[in-house]
Design a protein around this motif. Sequence first.
Motif, mmCIF file in Angstrom:
data_model
loop_
_atom_site.group_PDB
_atom_site.id
_atom_site.type_symbol
_atom_site.label_atom_id
_atom_site.label_comp_id
_atom_site.label_asym_id
_atom_site.label_seq_id
_atom_site.Cartn_x
_atom_site.Cartn_y
_atom_site.Cartn_z
ATOM 1 N N MET A 179 -54.913 -47.310 -9.230
ATOM 2 C CA MET A 179 -54.240 -46.254 -9.593
ATOM 3 C C MET A 179 -54.302 -46.020 -11.374
ATOM 4 S SD MET A 179 -51.456 -43.840 -8.120
ATOM 5 C CE MET A 179 -51.967 -44.210 -6.731
ATOM 6 N N PHE A 180 -53.955 -46.957 -11.642
ATOM 7 C CA PHE A 180 -53.665 -47.226 -13.379
ATOM 8 C C PHE A 180 -54.833 -47.139 -13.820
ATOM 9 C CE2 PHE A 180 -53.287 -49.000 -17.595
ATOM 10 C CZ PHE A 180 -51.826 -48.644 -17.932
ATOM 11 N N ASN A 181 -55.172 -47.818 -13.469
ATOM 12 C CA ASN A 181 -57.006 -48.006 -13.889
ATOM 13 C C ASN A 181 -57.696 -46.616 -14.327
ATOM 14 O OD1 ASN A 181 -57.440 -50.228 -14.916
ATOM 15 N ND2 ASN A 181 -57.318 -51.573 -13.229
ATOM 16 N N GLU A 182 -57.841 -45.957 -12.967
ATOM 17 C CA GLU A 182 -58.525 -44.771 -13.342
ATOM 18 C C GLU A 182 -58.042 -43.999 -13.952
ATOM 19 O OE1 GLU A 182 -62.105 -42.494 -12.030
ATOM 20 O OE2 GLU A 182 -61.142 -44.765 -11.115
ATOM 21 N N GLY A 183 -56.261 -43.576 -14.288
ATOM 22 C CA GLY A 183 -56.124 -42.849 -14.943
ATOM 23 C C GLY A 183 -56.731 -43.555 -16.571
ATOM 24 N N TYR A 184 -56.683 -44.637 -16.699
ATOM 25 C CA TYR A 184 -56.675 -44.846 -17.694
ATOM 26 C C TYR A 184 -58.168 -44.990 -19.077
ATOM 27 C CZ TYR A 184 -55.756 -47.879 -22.332
ATOM 28 O OH TYR A 184 -55.429 -48.070 -23.704
ATOM 29 N N ALA A 185 -59.141 -44.875 -18.113
ATOM 30 C CA ALA A 185 -60.111 -45.637 -17.602
ATOM 31 C C ALA A 185 -61.278 -44.561 -16.811
ATOM 32 C CB ALA A 185 -60.714 -46.455 -18.451
ATOM 33 N N SER A 195 -54.278 -39.201 -17.999
ATOM 34 C CA SER A 195 -53.125 -39.029 -18.189
ATOM 35 C C SER A 195 -52.141 -39.339 -17.150
ATOM 36 C CB SER A 195 -52.310 -38.849 -19.542
ATOM 37 O OG SER A 195 -52.321 -37.233 -18.720
ATOM 38 N N ASP A 196 -52.144 -37.840 -15.604
ATOM 39 C CA ASP A 196 -51.706 -37.441 -15.011
ATOM 40 C C ASP A 196 -51.107 -38.750 -13.678
ATOM 41 O OD1 ASP A 196 -53.999 -37.540 -14.962
ATOM 42 O OD2 ASP A 196 -53.959 -35.429 -13.046
ATOM 43 N N LEU A 197 -52.744 -39.455 -13.727
ATOM 44 C CA LEU A 197 -53.105 -40.738 -12.826
ATOM 45 C C LEU A 197 -52.157 -41.959 -12.965
ATOM 46 C CD1 LEU A 197 -56.585 -40.196 -11.457
ATOM 47 C CD2 LEU A 197 -54.721 -39.773 -10.001
ATOM 48 N N SER A 198 -52.539 -42.110 -14.116
ATOM 49 C CA SER A 198 -52.044 -42.908 -15.169
ATOM 50 C C SER A 198 -50.272 -42.942 -15.147
ATOM 51 C CB SER A 198 -52.690 -43.851 -16.159
ATOM 52 O OG SER A 198 -52.294 -42.483 -17.230
ATOM 53 N N GLY A 199 -50.041 -42.151 -15.911
ATOM 54 C CA GLY A 199 -48.507 -41.596 -15.570
ATOM 55 C C GLY A 199 -47.946 -42.082 -13.920
ATOM 56 N N GLU A 200 -48.423 -41.541 -13.319
ATOM 57 C CA GLU A 200 -48.146 -42.092 -11.749
ATOM 58 C C GLU A 200 -47.852 -42.888 -11.332
ATOM 59 O OE1 GLU A 200 -46.407 -40.419 -8.455
ATOM 60 O OE2 GLU A 200 -46.645 -39.112 -10.203
ATOM 61 N N ALA A 201 -48.908 -43.775 -11.847
ATOM 62 C CA ALA A 201 -49.396 -45.107 -11.553
ATOM 63 C C ALA A 201 -47.979 -46.120 -12.098
ATOM 64 C CB ALA A 201 -50.556 -46.032 -11.861
ATOM 65 N N ILE A 202 -47.804 -45.633 -13.345
ATOM 66 C CA ILE A 202 -46.698 -46.244 -13.938
ATOM 67 C C ILE A 202 -45.382 -46.002 -13.163
ATOM 68 C CG2 ILE A 202 -45.556 -46.358 -16.226
ATOM 69 C CD1 ILE A 202 -47.503 -45.885 -18.246
ATOM 70 N N ARG A 203 -45.044 -44.333 -13.330
ATOM 71 C CA ARG A 203 -43.624 -43.777 -12.502
ATOM 72 C C ARG A 203 -43.303 -45.167 -10.671
ATOM 73 N NH1 ARG A 203 -41.714 -40.599 -8.548
ATOM 74 N NH2 ARG A 203 -43.365 -41.180 -7.561
ATOM 75 N N LEU A 204 -44.668 -44.695 -10.006
ATOM 76 C CA LEU A 204 -44.353 -45.338 -9.302
ATOM 77 C C LEU A 204 -43.957 -47.035 -9.336
ATOM 78 C CD1 LEU A 204 -47.295 -43.905 -6.704
ATOM 79 C CD2 LEU A 204 -44.809 -43.587 -7.016
ATOM 80 N N THR A 205 -45.128 -47.561 -10.062
ATOM 81 C CA THR A 205 -44.576 -49.266 -10.343
ATOM 82 C C THR A 205 -43.200 -49.457 -11.234
ATOM 83 O OG1 THR A 205 -46.656 -49.288 -11.114
ATOM 84 C CG2 THR A 205 -45.805 -51.148 -11.673
ATOM 85 N N ARG A 206 -42.804 -48.906 -11.779
ATOM 86 C CA ARG A 206 -41.215 -48.624 -11.964
ATOM 87 C C ARG A 206 -40.388 -48.697 -10.634
ATOM 88 N NH1 ARG A 206 -39.670 -48.154 -16.966
ATOM 89 N NH2 ARG A 206 -41.277 -46.629 -18.388
ATOM 90 N N ALA A 207 -40.577 -47.479 -9.849
ATOM 91 C CA ALA A 207 -39.758 -47.492 -8.625
ATOM 92 C C ALA A 207 -39.880 -48.859 -8.427
ATOM 93 C CB ALA A 207 -39.788 -46.556 -7.770
ATOM 94 N N VAL A 208 -40.693 -49.467 -8.009
ATOM 95 C CA VAL A 208 -41.331 -51.091 -7.144
ATOM 96 C C VAL A 208 -40.428 -51.975 -8.008
ATOM 97 C CG1 VAL A 208 -43.002 -52.898 -6.288
ATOM 98 C CG2 VAL A 208 -43.614 -50.306 -6.665
ATOM 99 N N HIS A 209 -40.555 -52.062 -8.935
ATOM 100 C CA HIS A 209 -40.027 -53.358 -9.843
ATOM 101 C C HIS A 209 -37.960 -52.651 -10.306
ATOM 102 C CE1 HIS A 209 -37.989 -54.504 -14.077
ATOM 103 N NE2 HIS A 209 -39.337 -55.246 -13.770
ATOM 104 N N ALA A 210 -37.763 -51.535 -9.775
ATOM 105 C CA ALA A 210 -36.895 -51.061 -9.231
ATOM 106 C C ALA A 210 -35.796 -51.869 -8.429
ATOM 107 C CB ALA A 210 -36.143 -49.636 -9.673
ATOM 108 N N LEU A 211 -36.754 -51.475 -7.555
ATOM 109 C CA LEU A 211 -35.961 -52.249 -6.100
ATOM 110 C C LEU A 211 -36.561 -54.086 -6.035
ATOM 111 C CD1 LEU A 211 -37.568 -49.960 -4.055
ATOM 112 C CD2 LEU A 211 -34.949 -50.189 -4.128
ATOM 113 N N THR A 219 -43.058 -57.257 -12.195
ATOM 114 C CA THR A 219 -42.234 -57.408 -13.723
ATOM 115 C C THR A 219 -43.597 -57.315 -14.757
ATOM 116 O OG1 THR A 219 -40.638 -58.101 -13.020
ATOM 117 C CG2 THR A 219 -41.714 -58.510 -15.210
ATOM 118 N N GLY A 220 -44.698 -57.974 -14.126
ATOM 119 C CA GLY A 220 -46.206 -58.406 -14.639
ATOM 120 C C GLY A 220 -46.934 -57.058 -14.631
ATOM 121 N N LEU A 221 -46.829 -56.200 -13.627
ATOM 122 C CA LEU A 221 -47.694 -55.394 -13.513
ATOM 123 C C LEU A 221 -47.177 -54.053 -14.706
ATOM 124 C CD1 LEU A 221 -50.477 -53.585 -12.531
ATOM 125 C CD2 LEU A 221 -48.893 -53.497 -10.362
ATOM 126 N N LEU A 222 -45.909 -53.737 -13.812
ATOM 127 C CA LEU A 222 -45.054 -52.958 -15.515
ATOM 128 C C LEU A 222 -45.942 -53.185 -16.798
ATOM 129 C CD1 LEU A 222 -44.019 -50.350 -15.888
ATOM 130 C CD2 LEU A 222 -42.221 -51.629 -15.200
#
Length: 409
Positions: A179-185, A195-211, A219-222
């Motif tokens: 999802m991030f790659n499709e948004g970034y490139a 940027s909506d796709l890459s931003g959403e991927a970052i938001r969801l990855t932050r949620a996974v990292h928080a848990l 952590t590496g993916l974020l």
Amino acid sequence: MTGRSIEELLRELTPQVLGAVVRWSGDFAAAEDAVQEALLAAATTWPRDGTPDKPKAWLIQTASRRLIDEVRQEQARRRREERAALRNVPPEDVEEHDDTLRLLFLCCHPALTPASAIALTLRAVGGLTTAEIGHAYLVPEATMAQRISRAKQKLKGATFELDADDERLRNVLHVLYLMFNEGYATSSGPELHRSDLSGEAIRLTRAVHALLPENGQVTGLLALMLLTDARRAARTGRAGELIPLAEQDRTLWTKDYIAEGLALAVEAFDTPPLGEYQLQAAIAALHDEVDRPEDTDWPQILALYGLLADLSGNPMVKLNRAVAAAMVHGPDAGLKLLEPLDEELAGHYRLDAVRGHLYEMRGDAETAAHHFGAAARRTTSMPERDYLTAKAAAVRSASDDRPATGNRG
């Protein structure tokens, strides 16, 4: 509370509420319909009556009752929902229980293809409309709606447990990575990035990292996403043209993302076992931590790509390793590493693009122009096509000892 703040609250709570209702009912499609009705009720009544003390519990209760009403109306046809209707409505004391991660893991079920998993994740967890998802992937809204509907049907009866230590987590991270790659490139169309796709991927990855804060792969993916997205503002010129990494104005890079990404990359690299995302984050960190491209630690990057290639066997990783080898040992070393990729990446524009750059480094302008031109014809991204076409023209002009007019870098 203003209408805008209610809208933000509903957006934040939607995946949590949907996750809870899906977990309770076991029916993704029916639960989503019920949650949409509850959200509509909230948007109508909360501005007038005030936001409940426990808005999440209110939404879950309302959605669950709507689902029970639907079940009671269709008992003969929907036996599974009838059994759910006989249970008690979920208790009001649900405020502290967050099902967002379980919902994300359900959307990334191994039974789904990556394309279906991404679409369902964007719809159910990201909150994007079907039309927005269809636009992002350049397919009609009706086609995307069918894809999402089929994905929901496949999930009927699927286990709704959080298996964070095995295949399900790998699927979640892979979907977020794609999802991030499709948004970034962006792979096709007139825009270089979404940027909506890459931003959403970052938001969801932050949620996974928080848990799962102690998981090195998460952590590496974020870290990888932040370090990569930090360069976004410098990737295009005023006319939207692509600017390669070596020519970017690094003062435009997002420093906060770099600082956070570097810290996370170090933390991830020190967390065994070492995986693909930790290695990719380490490579991104080596690019981002220097102010000038000539200061890049290419020997270290080459070593990391060697580890990554051995670990993943991914041909794109081998392609990047060839570039790093050329930067360390010269273009001939890189070209030699490309030879085995003719079968693995047959017809892929990036193989021709890299060959073009390496032959340009070697001083073989005619061959470089040939490969740049071939890459331009094969890519479906308009900004990349324009860049590669300009590169082909520039090296031809240089070989004729004429000024490289029209080369925008």
